[in-house]
Enzyme design. Structure first.
Site, PDB file in Angstrom:
ATOM      1  N   ASN A 103      19.425 -37.465 -27.889  1.00 18.04           N
ATOM      2  CA  ASN A 103      18.557 -38.048 -26.604  1.00 18.04           C
ATOM      3  C   ASN A 103      19.096 -38.274 -25.401  1.00 18.04           C
ATOM      4  O   ASN A 103      20.276 -38.608 -25.110  1.00 18.04           O
ATOM      5  CB  ASN A 103      18.015 -39.384 -27.295  1.00 18.04           C
ATOM      6  CG  ASN A 103      16.921 -40.002 -26.282  1.00 18.04           C
ATOM      7  OD1 ASN A 103      16.072 -39.737 -26.576  1.00 18.04           O
ATOM      8  ND2 ASN A 103      17.272 -41.040 -25.464  1.00 18.04           N
ATOM      9  N   ARG A 157      -6.093   0.345   5.712  1.00 16.52           N
ATOM     10  CA  ARG A 157      -7.150  -0.417   5.472  1.00 16.52           C
ATOM     11  C   ARG A 157      -6.411  -1.913   4.770  1.00 16.52           C
ATOM     12  O   ARG A 157      -7.402  -2.650   4.726  1.00 16.52           O
ATOM     13  CB  ARG A 157      -8.258   0.058   4.649  1.00 16.52           C
ATOM     14  CG  ARG A 157      -9.012   0.879   5.560  1.00 16.52           C
ATOM     15  CD  ARG A 157     -10.068   2.058   4.686  1.00 16.52           C
ATOM     16  NE  ARG A 157      -9.442   2.981   4.190  1.00 16.52           N
ATOM     17  CZ  ARG A 157      -9.764   4.124   3.567  1.00 16.52           C
ATOM     18  NH1 ARG A 157     -11.015   3.766   3.146  1.00 16.52           N
ATOM     19  NH2 ARG A 157      -9.006   4.936   2.813  1.00 16.52           N
ATOM     20  N   GLY A 168       0.592   7.503   0.969  1.00 17.55           N
ATOM     21  CA  GLY A 168      -0.257   6.736   2.361  1.00 17.55           C
ATOM     22  C   GLY A 168       0.246   5.683   2.400  1.00 17.55           C
ATOM     23  O   GLY A 168       0.780   4.594   1.407  1.00 17.55           O
TER      24      GLY A 168
HETATM   25  C1  UD1 Z   1     -10.312  10.281  -1.154  1.00 17.94           C
HETATM   26  C2  UD1 Z   1     -11.156  11.276  -1.309  1.00 17.94           C
HETATM   27  C3  UD1 Z   1     -12.487  10.669  -1.161  1.00 17.94           C
HETATM   28  C4  UD1 Z   1     -12.812   9.970  -2.666  1.00 17.94           C
HETATM   29  C5  UD1 Z   1     -11.579   9.050  -2.788  1.00 17.94           C
HETATM   30  C6  UD1 Z   1     -11.807   8.255  -4.072  1.00 17.94           C
HETATM   31  C7  UD1 Z   1     -10.200  12.984   0.450  1.00 17.94           C
HETATM   32  C8  UD1 Z   1     -10.099  13.361   1.846  1.00 17.94           C
HETATM   33  N1  UD1 Z   1     -11.098  11.868   0.248  1.00 17.94           N
HETATM   34  O1  UD1 Z   1     -10.608   9.166   0.014  1.00 17.94           O
HETATM   35  O2  UD1 Z   1     -13.484  11.899  -1.428  1.00 17.94           O
HETATM   36  O3  UD1 Z   1     -14.091   9.512  -2.731  1.00 17.94           O
HETATM   37  O4  UD1 Z   1     -10.275   9.473  -2.369  1.00 17.94           O
HETATM   38  O5  UD1 Z   1     -10.983   7.134  -4.148  1.00 17.94           O
HETATM   39  O6  UD1 Z   1      -9.421  13.148  -0.310  1.00 17.94           O
HETATM   40  N2  UD1 Z   1      -2.353  10.113   0.347  1.00 17.94           N
HETATM   41  C9  UD1 Z   1      -1.153  10.764   0.469  1.00 17.94           C
HETATM   42  N3  UD1 Z   1      -1.104  11.370   1.687  1.00 17.94           N
HETATM   43  C10 UD1 Z   1      -1.751  11.555   2.549  1.00 17.94           C
HETATM   44  C11 UD1 Z   1      -3.043  10.975   2.495  1.00 17.94           C
HETATM   45  C12 UD1 Z   1      -3.297  10.020   1.191  1.00 17.94           C
HETATM   46  O7  UD1 Z   1      -0.386  10.873  -0.326  1.00 17.94           O
HETATM   47  O8  UD1 Z   1      -1.557  12.164   3.748  1.00 17.94           O
HETATM   48  C13 UD1 Z   1      -2.827   9.271  -0.954  1.00 17.94           C
HETATM   49  C14 UD1 Z   1      -2.876   7.833  -0.724  1.00 17.94           C
HETATM   50  O9  UD1 Z   1      -1.592   7.347  -0.663  1.00 17.94           O
HETATM   51  C15 UD1 Z   1      -3.846   7.484  -1.903  1.00 17.94           C
HETATM   52  C16 UD1 Z   1      -4.466   8.869  -2.251  1.00 17.94           C
HETATM   53  O10 UD1 Z   1      -3.817   9.803  -1.455  1.00 17.94           O
HETATM   54  O11 UD1 Z   1      -3.208   7.212  -2.988  1.00 17.94           O
HETATM   55  C17 UD1 Z   1      -6.074   8.735  -1.545  1.00 17.94           C
HETATM   56  O12 UD1 Z   1      -5.769   8.452  -0.115  1.00 17.94           O
HETATM   57  P1  UD1 Z   1      -7.045   7.643   0.525  1.00 17.94           P
HETATM   58  O13 UD1 Z   1      -6.704   7.618   2.176  1.00 17.94           O
HETATM   59  O14 UD1 Z   1      -7.137   6.393  -0.113  1.00 17.94           O
HETATM   60  O15 UD1 Z   1      -8.415   8.482   0.407  1.00 17.94           O
HETATM   61  P2  UD1 Z   1      -9.834   8.063   0.391  1.00 17.94           P
HETATM   62  O16 UD1 Z   1     -10.340   7.775   1.962  1.00 17.94           O
HETATM   63  O17 UD1 Z   1      -9.925   6.665  -0.215  1.00 17.94           O
HETATM   64 CA    CA Z   2      -8.547   5.557  -1.723  1.00 20.43          CA
END
Ligand code: UD1
Ligand code: CA
Length: 465
Positions: free
Chosen positions: A390, A23, A19
Site C-alpha cells: 500500500n 490548400r 506537393g
Molecule cells: C489531381 C488531378 C485531378 C483529380 C484529382 C483527384 C491533375 C492535374 N489533376 O488534382 O484530375 O481529380 O487529382 O484527387 O493531375 N504532386 C506531385 N508533384 C507535383 C504536383 C502534385 O508530386 O508537382 C502530387 C501531390 O503531392 C498529390 C498528388 O500529386 O499527392 C495530386 O496533386 P494535387 O495537386 O492534389 O492534384 P489535384 O488538384 O487534387
Molecule cells: Ca489532390
C-alpha cells in the site's frame, strides 16, 4: 503481343507525394498530415505494398527527408525507391521524374496519389484487371460525385473518354459533369512516357498535367479505358483541412460501427468517441463519451472506460475500470485493475492484476504488483512495487538527483506511509513500513519500520533514548 504476354508484365506502383499542398495552409507537407493517427502517405504506401508489386516508387519533393522517414522500413527495403521531383511543376512532371527508372522497364504502372488515402486494394486489383482485359494504354479510375467541385472532370465522347478537364480549366457546362478523375490510373509504361513528352503547360495553372496523357494517347490511336467505381468515399482526396476532417470522421464512424457490430462494444455516444482503426476492444466493454483510443491499443472484455480518458498504445486487460480523465500511454494495465480518476501512466508503466491507482497518481517505468494500491496524489517513477503493498497519499519516489535517474524497489506487503519521500536508489524490503512524512535515504530491511527525517528504524531510535 497476345494477352498472356500482357498479363505477365510486371506491375510497378508510383505514388505522387512531392506537393506541398497549398490548400492545406500548412508548413507541413500535405502527405505528412495525419489521418487515423498515421501520415496520409503511410495509408497509400501500405496499400501499394499489399498489391505485392515489383517495386513501389515514391515521388518526393517537399520535405522529402521527412516523407522518407515517415514510412517505416522503407529505407531498408529494396522494393521501395524514392524519386526526387526537384520543382513541383505538376502531376505530369512528377511522373516524369521517374522516367529514368521506369521508361525502359516494360511494365504496367499503377499511379496513386499520396493524398487519396482510402483507396482499397480490391478496387486497385479490379482496375488492373480492366486494364489488362481492355489491353489499354491507360485505364482511369473514375467515380460520380454529387459535388464534383475541385476534381478533374471526365468528359466522355462517343463510346469512351474524350478528355479530362481540370476544375480551373473547365467551362460551366463541363463543371456540371459528375464523373471525376480519381487521380488513380494504370498505364503501359512505354506509352505513358512517350505521351508525357508531349504534355504542355498551356492551362490555367501553368502546370504539366498528368491528366493530359489520356487525350494524347487517344490521338495516337491507343486504347484508353475508364473504370467507373461505385464506392465514392474510396477516392476522396485530401486537399484542405475540411476534407481531412471529413475523412477522419468517416474512418472513425466506420471503426466504431464495426466495434459495435462485430466486437460487441457498447458506446454510450458513438458520435463522441475517437477510436483508431488499429485499436482492438473486447466484448461487453463500455465506452463513455469523449474517450480517445489511439495506436495499437488493446482493451480486453468487460471493461468500463469513463469520459475524458485517452489511451495510446496501451494494453488493457479484462474487467478493468478506467475512471474519468486518465491518460495511459505505452503502458500495461492487468485484469481487474482500477485506474483513476485523473491518473497518468506512461513510459512502460505496468499494473499487475488487481492493482489500483487513484486520484492524481503518476506512474512512469514502474511496475505495481498484484493487488497493490496507490490511491492518492503519488509519483512512482523507475520503481517496482511487490504484491499487496500500500502506497499512502502523497508518496514520491525521488528518482532524479539532478543528473541521473535512480530506481526504487518496494517489496511485498510493504506499507509506505503518507507523504513518504523515497530517495532513490533505495530498497524497502518485504513487509516493511515507513512512517508518515519520513524521508527514506537508506535501504529498509524486511519487516522493519522506519520514521523521521532522514528515516531511521524504530529500534535505532529506541537505543538512542
Ligand atoms: C489531381 C488531378 C485531378 C483529380 C484529382 C483527384 C491533375 C492535374 N489533376 O488534382 O484530375 O481529380 O487529382 O484527387 O493531375 N504532386 C506531385 N508533384 C507535383 C504536383 C502534385 O508530386 O508537382 C502530387 C501531390 O503531392 C498529390 C498528388 O500529386 O499527392 C495530386 O496533386 P494535387 O495537386 O492534389 O492534384 P489535384 O488538384 O487534387
Ligand atoms: Ca489532390
Amino acid at each position: 503481343m497476345n494477352s498472356n504476354d500482357e498479363a505477365e508484365k510486371p506491375l510497378n506502383v508510383l505514388i505522387l507525394a512531392a506537393g506541398l499542398g497549398t490548400r492545406m495552409k500548412s508548413d507541413l507537407a500535405k502527405v505528412l498530415h495525419r489521418l487515423d493517427g498515421r501520415p496520409l502517405i503511410e495509408h497509400v504506401f501500405r496499400t501499394a505494398l499489399s498489391l505485392n508489386p515489383k517495386k513501389v516508387f515514391i515521388v518526393v519533393g517537399h520535405q522529402a527527408d521527412d516523407v522518407r522517414a515517415a514510412l517505416p522500413g522503407s529505407t531498408h527495403d529494396a522494393r521501395i525507391e524514392f524519386v526526387v521531383q526537384k520543382e513541383q511543376l505538376g502531376t505530369g512532371d512528377a511522373v516524369n521524374a521517374a522516367r529514368d527508372r521506369l521508361a525502359d522497364v516494360d511494365s504496367n504502372i499503377l499511379v496513386l496519389s499520396g493524398d487519396v488515402p482510402l483507396i482499397k486494394i480490391e478496387t486497385l486489383r479490379e482496375l488492373i484487371a480492366v486494364h489488362l482485359l481492355e489491353n489499354a494504354a491507360c485505364t482511369v479510375l473514375t467515380v460520380k460525385l454529387s459535388d464534383p467541385f475541385g476534381y478533374g472532370r471526365v468528359i466522355r465522347g462517343d463510346g469512351g473518354l474524350d478528355r479530362i478537364v481540370e476544375q480551373k480549366d473547365a467551362t460551366d457546362a463541363e463543371r456540371k459533369v459528375a464523373e471525376i478523375n480519381s487521380g488513380i490510373y494504370c498505364f503501359d509504361s512505354g506509352k505513358l512516357f512517350d505521351a508525357l513528352s508531349n504534355v504542355k503547360t498551356n492551362n490555367a495553372q501553368g502546370e504539366y498535367y498528368l491528366t493530359d496523357v489520356p487525350r494524347l494517347l487517344l490521338d495516337n490511336d491507343e486504347t484508353v479505358a475508364l473504370f467507373l467505381h461505385d464506392q465514392t468515399f474510396e477516392v476522396e482526396g485530401v486537399n484542405d483541412r475540411k476534407q481531412l476532417a471529413s475523412i477522419e470522421k468517416m474512418i472513425n464512424e466506420e471503426t466504431i460501427e464495426k466495434l459495435m457490430k462485430e466486437s460487441g462494444v457498447t458506446f454510450i455516444d458513438p458520435r463522441n468517441a475517437y477510436i483508431s482503426s488499429t485499436a482492438a476492444i473486447g466484448r461487453d466493454t463500455v465506452i463513455y463519451p469523449n474517450v480517445t483510443i489511439e495506436g495499437n491499443t488493446v482493451v480486453g472484455i468487460n471493461c468500463v472506460i469513463r469520459s475524458g480518458t485517452r489511451l495510446s498504445n496501451a494494453m488493457i486487460g479484462d474487467g478493468v475500470e478506467i475512471r474519468d480523465n486518465c491518460l495511459i500511454i505505452d503502458s500495461d494495465v492487468g485484469d481487474r485493475c482500477s485506474v483513476g480518476p485523473m491518473a497518468h501512466l506512461r513510459g512502460h508503466a505496468v499494473m499487475v492484476e488487481g492493482a489500483k491507482v487513484g486520484n492524481f497518481v503518476e506512474m512512469k517505468k514502474t511496475r505495481l504488483g498484484k493487488n497493490s494500491k496507490a490511491a492518492h496524489l503519488t509519483y512512482l517513477g523507475d520503481a517496482t512495487v511487490g504484491e499487496d503493498a500500500n502506497i499512502g497519499a502523497g508518496v514520491v519516489t525521488c528518482n532524479y538527483d539532478g543528473k541521473n535517474k535512480h530506481e526504487t524497489h518496494i517489496g511485498d506487503r510493504v506499507k509506505i506511509g503518507s507523504d513518504t519521500m523515497l530517495v532513490a536508489p533505495v530498497t524497502v524490503g518485504d513487509g516493511a513500513t515507513t512512517g508518515a512524512g519520513s524521508v527514506v535515504t537508506k535501504d529498509v530491511e524486511p519487516g522493519e519500520t522506519v520514521v523521521g527525517v532522514p528515516a531511521k528504524t524504530l529500534r535505532a531510535l529506541a537505543k538512542k533514548d
